[in-house]
Design an enzyme around this catalytic site. Structure first.
Site, PDB file in Angstrom:
ATOM      1  N   LYS A   1       0.827  -1.209   0.000  1.00  0.00           N
ATOM      2  CA  LYS A   1       0.000   0.000   0.000  1.00  0.00           C
ATOM      3  C   LYS A   1       0.863   1.262   0.000  1.00  0.00           C
ATOM      4  O   LYS A   1       0.561   2.237  -0.692  1.00  0.00           O
ATOM      5  CB  LYS A   1      -0.917   0.015   1.227  1.00  0.00           C
ATOM      6  CG  LYS A   1      -2.024  -1.008   1.182  1.00  0.00           C
ATOM      7  CD  LYS A   1      -2.825  -0.974   2.477  1.00  0.00           C
ATOM      8  CE  LYS A   1      -3.911  -2.018   2.509  1.00  0.00           C
ATOM      9  NZ  LYS A   1      -4.683  -1.987   3.769  1.00  0.00           N
TER      10      LYS A   1
ATOM     11  N   ALA B   1      -1.371   0.532   6.793  1.00  0.00           N
ATOM     12  CA  ALA B   1      -1.527  -0.619   7.692  1.00  0.00           C
ATOM     13  C   ALA B   1      -2.489  -1.617   7.085  1.00  0.00           C
ATOM     14  O   ALA B   1      -3.345  -1.261   6.264  1.00  0.00           O
ATOM     15  CB  ALA B   1      -2.034  -0.147   9.059  1.00  0.00           C
ATOM     16  N   ASP B   2      -2.347  -2.864   7.503  1.00  0.00           N
ATOM     17  CA  ASP B   2      -3.284  -3.902   7.102  1.00  0.00           C
ATOM     18  C   ASP B   2      -3.429  -4.890   8.243  1.00  0.00           C
ATOM     19  O   ASP B   2      -2.426  -5.335   8.815  1.00  0.00           O
ATOM     20  CB  ASP B   2      -2.818  -4.623   5.840  1.00  0.00           C
ATOM     21  CG  ASP B   2      -3.958  -5.389   5.203  1.00  0.00           C
ATOM     22  OD1 ASP B   2      -4.695  -4.782   4.408  1.00  0.00           O
ATOM     23  OD2 ASP B   2      -4.131  -6.579   5.542  1.00  0.00           O
ATOM     24  N   THR B   3      -4.668  -5.209   8.581  1.00  0.00           N
ATOM     25  CA  THR B   3      -4.962  -6.140   9.662  1.00  0.00           C
ATOM     26  C   THR B   3      -5.560  -7.411   9.084  1.00  0.00           C
ATOM     27  O   THR B   3      -6.453  -7.350   8.239  1.00  0.00           O
ATOM     28  CB  THR B   3      -5.945  -5.509  10.673  1.00  0.00           C
ATOM     29  OG1 THR B   3      -5.349  -4.317  11.208  1.00  0.00           O
ATOM     30  CG2 THR B   3      -6.267  -6.474  11.811  1.00  0.00           C
TER      31      THR B   3
ATOM     32  N   GLY C   1       0.042  -5.324  10.147  1.00  0.00           N
ATOM     33  CA  GLY C   1       1.292  -4.886   9.548  1.00  0.00           C
ATOM     34  C   GLY C   1       1.226  -3.381   9.341  1.00  0.00           C
ATOM     35  O   GLY C   1       0.172  -2.837   8.993  1.00  0.00           O
TER      36      GLY C   1
END
Length: 195
Positions: free
Chosen positions: A55, A72-74, A109
């Site tokens: 991203k 961010a990525d969950t 992340g």
């Protein structure tokens, strides 16, 4: 980099916005559509870190020298299975049925990318324990709360979290979508200060 960098939040998540606001940080929101696909060989934390860094790449060319973008990525992992955002209500019910009565791991992340090209990527893990939920509880939650924008089809901060989560090992805020303790630590290394 100047002593007061400008923070760019590249996320549409109201939870991430609130957490950064609660930290007392000023930030600007910039949004771009970025595909959330990842190589199939990646596992657990690697997926979250890859997606966050992927991203950030979409913002690299547009960053000013004094800017830092936060992406961010969950993801939710049940064993080695990655449960991302559900595709529809039936998928949300399927995910929650799999999660109930056991534990799973939540990884977020994060990527911090500066206008000067410096990049920091990290992730945090929280283990979440769910009690056994009834079919009626799962259906009620999906129908009333529409959790289609949430990894694993639930938010720890809303109704299902209140009635279903029995224990956490790790950061609660990580489950909400941002491990703010780690984010703050890394931002201070980039020159952010308490104002």
């Amino acid at each position: 980099m100047p002593s007061t960098p400008r923070l760019i939040l590249a996320s549409n998540s109201p939870r991430r916005r609130q957490l950064l606001t609660d930290l007392g940080l000023r930030y600007e929101i910039r949004l771009q559509e970025v595909a959330e696909a990842y190589p199939p060989h990646l596992r657990r934390a690697e997926v979250a870190e890859y997606l966050a860094a992927h991203k950030a790449e979409a913002y690299r060319a547009g960053l000013a020298p004094d800017e830092v973008v936060l992406t961010a990525d969950t993801i939710v992992c049940l064993g080695e299975d990655v449960l991302n955002k559900p595709t529809d209500a039936a998928d949300a019910v399927r995910m929650l049925t799999r999660l109930q009565g056991r534990h799973h791991d939540v990884y977020t992340g994060v990527c911090l990318l500066t206008g000067g090209g410096q990049q920091v990527v990290f992730s945090d893990q929280t283990r979440v324990y769910f009690r056994a939920l009834s079919d009626a509880e799962i259906r009620h939650y999906v129908e009333q709360y529409q959790p289609l924008d949430k990894a694993g089809a639930y938010g720890a901060q809303d109704w299902l979290g209140l009635v279903g989560v029995t224990r956490l090992e790790g950061s609660y805020f990580n489950v909400m979508g941002l491990p703010v303790h780690r984010v703050w630590e890394e931002l201070t290394k980039l020159g952010f200060r308490i104002t």
